[in-house]
Write a protein that holds these residues in place. Sequence first.
Motif, PDB file in Angstrom:
ATOM      1  N   GLN A  24       0.908  -1.196   0.097  1.00 55.41           N
ATOM      2  CA  GLN A  24       0.112  -0.093   0.065  1.00 55.41           C
ATOM      3  C   GLN A  24       0.868   1.394  -0.036  1.00 55.41           C
ATOM      4  O   GLN A  24       1.890   1.316   0.721  1.00 55.41           O
ATOM      5  N   ALA A  25       0.841   2.118  -0.928  1.00 54.81           N
ATOM      6  CA  ALA A  25       1.356   3.396  -1.060  1.00 54.81           C
ATOM      7  C   ALA A  25       0.355   4.541  -0.984  1.00 54.81           C
ATOM      8  O   ALA A  25      -0.540   4.600  -1.500  1.00 54.81           O
ATOM      9  N   PHE A  26       0.882   5.795  -0.381  1.00 52.49           N
ATOM     10  CA  PHE A  26       0.136   6.672  -0.289  1.00 52.49           C
ATOM     11  C   PHE A  26       0.707   8.119  -1.180  1.00 52.49           C
ATOM     12  O   PHE A  26       1.850   8.111  -0.990  1.00 52.49           O
TER      13      PHE A  26
ATOM     14  N   ARG B 249      -3.016  -0.305  -8.673  1.00 56.90           N
ATOM     15  CA  ARG B 249      -4.602   0.309  -8.833  1.00 56.90           C
ATOM     16  C   ARG B 249      -4.905   1.167  -7.515  1.00 56.90           C
ATOM     17  O   ARG B 249      -4.199   1.027  -6.616  1.00 56.90           O
ATOM     18  N   LEU B 250      -5.588   2.188  -7.799  1.00 55.64           N
ATOM     19  CA  LEU B 250      -6.029   3.249  -6.946  1.00 55.64           C
ATOM     20  C   LEU B 250      -7.117   2.594  -6.124  1.00 55.64           C
ATOM     21  O   LEU B 250      -8.054   2.046  -6.570  1.00 55.64           O
ATOM     22  N   THR B 251      -6.908   2.639  -4.835  1.00 56.38           N
ATOM     23  CA  THR B 251      -7.866   1.942  -3.981  1.00 56.38           C
ATOM     24  C   THR B 251      -8.759   2.906  -3.070  1.00 56.38           C
ATOM     25  O   THR B 251      -9.407   2.507  -2.093  1.00 56.38           O
ATOM     26  N   GLY B 252      -8.172   4.307  -3.043  1.00 53.52           N
ATOM     27  CA  GLY B 252      -9.063   5.092  -2.251  1.00 53.52           C
ATOM     28  C   GLY B 252      -8.250   6.473  -2.442  1.00 53.52           C
ATOM     29  O   GLY B 252      -7.391   6.705  -3.212  1.00 53.52           O
ATOM     30  N   ARG B 253      -9.139   7.685  -2.089  1.00 55.03           N
ATOM     31  CA  ARG B 253      -8.955   8.915  -2.504  1.00 55.03           C
ATOM     32  C   ARG B 253      -9.589   9.828  -1.410  1.00 55.03           C
ATOM     33  O   ARG B 253     -10.862   9.456  -1.102  1.00 55.03           O
ATOM     34  N   SER B 254      -8.937  10.760  -0.832  1.00 54.37           N
ATOM     35  CA  SER B 254      -9.328  11.461  -0.080  1.00 54.37           C
ATOM     36  C   SER B 254     -10.164  12.862  -0.632  1.00 54.37           C
ATOM     37  O   SER B 254     -10.303  12.751  -1.977  1.00 54.37           O
ATOM     38  N   ARG B 255     -10.849  13.621   0.310  1.00 54.91           N
ATOM     39  CA  ARG B 255     -11.727  14.695  -0.282  1.00 54.91           C
ATOM     40  C   ARG B 255     -10.470  15.814  -0.906  1.00 54.91           C
ATOM     41  O   ARG B 255      -9.255  15.510  -0.641  1.00 54.91           O
ATOM     42  N   MET B 256     -10.863  16.694  -1.377  1.00 56.62           N
ATOM     43  CA  MET B 256      -9.678  17.745  -2.055  1.00 56.62           C
ATOM     44  C   MET B 256     -10.014  18.926  -1.105  1.00 56.62           C
ATOM     45  O   MET B 256     -11.110  19.024  -0.596  1.00 56.62           O
ATOM     46  N   PHE B 257      -8.881  19.357  -0.677  1.00 57.95           N
ATOM     47  CA  PHE B 257      -8.997  20.672   0.318  1.00 57.95           C
ATOM     48  C   PHE B 257      -8.295  21.985  -0.395  1.00 57.95           C
ATOM     49  O   PHE B 257      -7.182  21.746  -1.045  1.00 57.95           O
ATOM     50  N   ARG B 258      -8.767  23.092  -0.101  1.00 53.31           N
ATOM     51  CA  ARG B 258      -7.948  24.245  -0.644  1.00 53.31           C
ATOM     52  C   ARG B 258      -7.338  24.773   0.686  1.00 53.31           C
ATOM     53  O   ARG B 258      -7.716  24.801   1.835  1.00 53.31           O
TER      54      ARG B 258
ATOM     55  N   ALA C 193      -4.118   9.875  -2.258  1.00 54.45           N
ATOM     56  CA  ALA C 193      -4.463   9.028  -2.934  1.00 54.45           C
ATOM     57  C   ALA C 193      -3.918   7.568  -2.569  1.00 54.45           C
ATOM     58  O   ALA C 193      -2.849   7.761  -1.937  1.00 54.45           O
ATOM     59  N   ARG C 194      -4.718   6.500  -2.243  1.00 56.21           N
ATOM     60  CA  ARG C 194      -4.125   5.291  -1.629  1.00 56.21           C
ATOM     61  C   ARG C 194      -4.156   4.415  -2.595  1.00 56.21           C
ATOM     62  O   ARG C 194      -4.905   4.183  -3.580  1.00 56.21           O
ATOM     63  N   LEU C 195      -2.798   3.948  -3.061  1.00 56.28           N
ATOM     64  CA  LEU C 195      -2.600   2.706  -4.047  1.00 56.28           C
ATOM     65  C   LEU C 195      -2.155   1.556  -3.728  1.00 56.28           C
ATOM     66  O   LEU C 195      -1.749   1.404  -2.251  1.00 56.28           O
ATOM     67  N   TYR C 196      -2.293   0.708  -4.349  1.00 56.76           N
ATOM     68  CA  TYR C 196      -1.764  -0.812  -4.161  1.00 56.76           C
ATOM     69  C   TYR C 196      -1.014  -1.187  -5.265  1.00 56.76           C
ATOM     70  O   TYR C 196      -1.478  -1.102  -6.521  1.00 56.76           O
TER      71      TYR C 196
ATOM     72  N   GLU D 119      -8.453  10.725   6.705  1.00 63.16           N
ATOM     73  CA  GLU D 119      -9.348  10.143   5.970  1.00 63.16           C
ATOM     74  C   GLU D 119      -9.552   8.762   5.498  1.00 63.16           C
ATOM     75  O   GLU D 119     -10.375   8.251   5.498  1.00 63.16           O
ATOM     76  N   LEU D 120      -8.264   8.530   4.981  1.00 67.58           N
ATOM     77  CA  LEU D 120      -8.001   7.162   4.292  1.00 67.58           C
ATOM     78  C   LEU D 120      -7.777   6.300   5.002  1.00 67.58           C
ATOM     79  O   LEU D 120      -7.973   4.948   4.738  1.00 67.58           O
ATOM     80  N   ALA D 121      -6.736   6.376   5.937  1.00 62.95           N
ATOM     81  CA  ALA D 121      -6.400   5.297   6.922  1.00 62.95           C
ATOM     82  C   ALA D 121      -6.239   5.850   8.447  1.00 62.95           C
ATOM     83  O   ALA D 121      -4.929   6.180   8.997  1.00 62.95           O
ATOM     84  N   PRO D 122      -7.216   5.891   9.079  1.00 57.81           N
ATOM     85  CA  PRO D 122      -6.970   6.504  10.411  1.00 57.81           C
ATOM     86  C   PRO D 122      -6.176   5.718  11.382  1.00 57.81           C
ATOM     87  O   PRO D 122      -5.694   6.295  12.343  1.00 57.81           O
ATOM     88  N   GLY D 123      -6.253   4.532  11.036  1.00 56.62           N
ATOM     89  CA  GLY D 123      -5.402   3.501  12.155  1.00 56.62           C
ATOM     90  C   GLY D 123      -3.947   3.489  11.685  1.00 56.62           C
ATOM     91  O   GLY D 123      -3.088   2.866  12.081  1.00 56.62           O
ATOM     92  N   LEU D 124      -3.511   4.113  10.406  1.00 58.05           N
ATOM     93  CA  LEU D 124      -2.172   4.002   9.912  1.00 58.05           C
ATOM     94  C   LEU D 124      -0.931   4.362  11.006  1.00 58.05           C
ATOM     95  O   LEU D 124      -1.291   5.361  11.903  1.00 58.05           O
TER      96      LEU D 124
END
Length: 180
Positions: free
Chosen positions: A9-11, A40-49, A66-69, A138-143
């Motif tokens: 898993q990569a971010f 493969r893309l496995t997750g994405r956060s909201r966009m923030f300004r 983005a979270r990738l595998y 948002e993507l991985a709170p327990g990371l």
Amino acid sequence: MSAGDRGVQAFIGIGANLGDPEAQVRESFARLAKGLPKTRLTGRSRMFRNPPMGPQDQPDYVNAVARLYTRLEPLELLVELQGIECACGRERDGTRWGPRRLDLDLLLFGDQSLDLPGLQVPHAGIADRDFVILPLLELAPGLQIPGMGPLELLAQRFEGANLIPVAEPEASVTAAEGHG
């Protein structure tokens, strides 16, 4: 330890502040979903300004994570990310923290700590950037961040941060993003 056949898993941190930054970030999600081999893309956060981190005489940034595998090795993934930046109009002129059409940073690569020419993982500034830590949360709170501890503890520093959500995350990762 390498990605090998099992993958990791990569971010990826995503940022843009030139052209149409929201469109640039959306385009980068699409390219991450469809344009990377063995990934493969496995997750994405909201966009923030948020305001720029460097010189303040530039437009605000739009950031996301983005979270990738991936089964790519770290340097292979970095080369692919730089190819996406280039395809989206990024010009590398050596300017640090200047305006950019697109910036893709390899934030984390599994549980690895790497210090290679041109690549440091976890990303050197990860713990100091609300625009990275909060979308990552948002993507991985327990990371667990290698060498830094629980992401949730790092995020406590940024309670009340000035990030402005500009878009909700997609409800799910689409089937088209499952290729890799």
